[in-house]
Write an enzyme that holds these catalytic residues in place. Structure first.
Site, mmCIF file in Angstrom:
data_model
loop_
_atom_site.group_PDB
_atom_site.id
_atom_site.type_symbol
_atom_site.label_atom_id
_atom_site.label_comp_id
_atom_site.label_asym_id
_atom_site.label_seq_id
_atom_site.Cartn_x
_atom_site.Cartn_y
_atom_site.Cartn_z
ATOM 1 N N GLU A 80 1.663 58.466 41.609
ATOM 2 C CA GLU A 80 0.271 58.327 41.631
ATOM 3 C C GLU A 80 -0.717 59.024 42.508
ATOM 4 O OE1 GLU A 80 -0.553 54.183 40.332
ATOM 5 O OE2 GLU A 80 -2.709 54.342 40.853
ATOM 6 N N LYS A 259 -0.740 44.763 40.891
ATOM 7 C CA LYS A 259 -0.193 46.148 40.785
ATOM 8 C C LYS A 259 -0.782 47.052 42.044
ATOM 9 C CE LYS A 259 -0.168 50.446 38.860
ATOM 10 N NZ LYS A 259 -0.540 51.694 39.352
ATOM 11 N N ASP A 275 15.459 48.692 47.049
ATOM 12 C CA ASP A 275 15.630 48.344 45.726
ATOM 13 C C ASP A 275 14.188 47.681 45.180
ATOM 14 O OD1 ASP A 275 15.819 46.649 43.140
ATOM 15 O OD2 ASP A 275 17.767 46.182 43.747
ATOM 16 N N HIS A 372 -11.928 59.291 42.518
ATOM 17 C CA HIS A 372 -10.593 60.103 41.895
ATOM 18 C C HIS A 372 -10.991 61.684 41.463
ATOM 19 C CE1 HIS A 372 -8.314 56.304 40.542
ATOM 20 N NE2 HIS A 372 -8.053 56.627 41.759
HETATM 21 C C1 MEV Z 1 -4.341 51.542 40.203
HETATM 22 O O1 MEV Z 1 -3.240 51.712 40.235
HETATM 23 C C2 MEV Z 1 -4.570 50.105 41.086
HETATM 24 C C3 MEV Z 1 -6.023 49.707 40.918
HETATM 25 O O2 MEV Z 1 -6.156 49.268 39.416
HETATM 26 C C4 MEV Z 1 -5.770 48.195 41.422
HETATM 27 C C5 MEV Z 1 -6.854 47.299 41.082
HETATM 28 O O3 MEV Z 1 -7.472 47.288 40.176
HETATM 29 O O4 MEV Z 1 -7.164 46.274 42.176
HETATM 30 C C6 MEV Z 1 -6.894 50.367 41.416
#
Ligand code: MEV
Length: 387
Positions: A80, A259, A275, A372
């Site tokens: 990513e 995430k 792992d 980005h």
């Molecule tokens: C992207 O990989 C992770 C985010 O979506 C986390 C978040 O929204 O807090 C930027």
């Protein structure tokens, strides 16, 4: 697929590679990448069944993440684009305010034996047979006991819904993941457990739940350091706190929030040969330990400081298994200069908080997409598809 699948395990690795090139039409870049994969085929073959080579992912470094006063170079493996950039940004910003503080609990993991048809009075039976079961377990744990780890306790839990008894065996696995050790222990102890509790074994396996291994990180940064064009520092801090609170109340947002935390932690786990599935399963289970799935980090503003904290269970190894078998995982551990699994967990939880801070700081301010753009521009120039 043009060629019918042969019994792959009967082929040599070279034959399987040939089978793959015959089965899939490679473009020039794909063919070059596959041809360039010439190293360590014997190792790949030892590590997994039906191997055809190595799958490479980018390895990058978050430079200067300050944890407990020590600056670390943190290797991450991730596909990513924004993960390393975001963590590096947070490392710089938080580093100017003293970095992050982190702690990690001792590396105690659990093996479980589930018995069916046990005799009544499991607790009383544990009292009666506990000492001899513990002695047997310590014997089986041999070298782990000598290294300062080993048995930390036995407990039982009745599962009336399924008519089974869970026997939990807690073991300090020191700096290893301990999966083989725990599985062997559970299986080897089973006959003695069946004698002690009656009944017979249904499952004997480690638990990936690492909730005995809680790791925590925190930081504080003057709100003045958070000012952005169009957002005074205090307003940025307020918005960031609110963004984290949303993840306490909306599980769908919490999934994305968490995430983002795992973006860094899973990438570090991959770089160090750990792992990632065990790690994720345990962390996401912990995220719902209150009965609702929630964001794992919390923020507040006090005395002109934005304070952030992250608490989660982490089981990461610095020795054994793939950590030792994969040369680049060994390099990653050397680069980190950690000497224990607890040390690695401290860096990981601090990284997770830095990653989360970076995400919320962008989201609650100008949004993600502007940051980005530069990364995307590099992709566009090189002809890569956009994610
Ligand atoms: C992207 O990989 C992770 C985010 O979506 C986390 C978040 O929204 O807090 C930027």
């Amino acid at each position: 697929m043009e060629t019918p699948s042969p019994a792959l395990r009967k082929l040599t690795l070279a034959q399987r590679r040939q089978w793959l090139t015959d089965s899939v039409s490679f473009d020039a870049q794909e063919a070059e990448s596959f041809r360039a994969d010439t190293w360590g085929h014997e190792l790949a073959d030892l590590l997994v069944e039906n191997s055809v080579g190595w799958f490479r992912l980018p390895l990058g470094i978050v430079s200067g993440l300050v944890v407990n006063g020590v600056s670390h170079e943190v290797p991450l493996v991730t596909e990513e684009p924004s993960v390393i950039a975001a963590a590096s940004y947070a490392a710089r910003l938080l580093g100017k305010a003293g970095g992050l503080q982190a702690t990690a609990a001792p590396p105690v993991m659990r093996a479980q034996v589930f018995l069916e048809g046990t005799a009544p009075g499991a607790e009383a039976r544990l009292l009666e047979h506990g000492a001899s079961l513990e002695a047997k377990a310590r014997d089986l744990l041999g070298s782990m006991e000598r290294r300062g780890g080993g048995l930390r306790g036995l407990s039982v839990k009745l599962l009336p819904e399924v008519g089974c008894l869970a026997v939990n065996i807690d073991v300090d696995v020191r700096d290893a993941l301990g999966a083989n050790l725990l599985n062997s222990l559970a299986e080897s102890l089973t006959p003695a457990l069946e004698t002690a509790f009656g009944g017979h074994k249904i499952l004997a396996i480690l638990s990936n739940d690492a909730s005995e291994r809680i790791a925590s990180a925190r930081f504080q940064v003057p709100v003045g350091n958070l000012a952005k064009p169009g957002f005074p520092g205090l307003e940025m801090a307020r918005r960031l706190v609110l963004a984290a609170e949303i993840a306490q109340h909306d599980p769908q947002r919490a999934v994305t929030h968490n995430k983002g935390i795992m973006n860094g932690i899973a990438a570090l786990a991959l770089a160090t040969g750990n792992d990632t599935r065990a790690l994720e399963a345990s962390v996401h289970s912990w995220a719902s330990h209150t009965g609702t799935y929630r964001g794992l980090s919390t923020y507040c503003v006090e005395d002109g400081l934005l304070r952030g904290t992250l608490t989660l269970p982490l089981a990461l190894a610095t020795v054994g298994g793939s950590t030792q078998a994969l040369p680049l995982a060994r390099v990653a551990v050397k680069l980190l200069e950690v000497t224990s699994s607890q040390g690695l967990c401290e860096i990981a939880v601090a990284l997770g908080l830095a990653q989360n801070f970076a995400a919320l700081f962008a989201l609650a301010g100008e949004g993600l997409q502007r940051g980005h753009m530069a990364l995307h521009a590099r992709r566009v120039v090189s002809g890569l598809p956009l994610g």
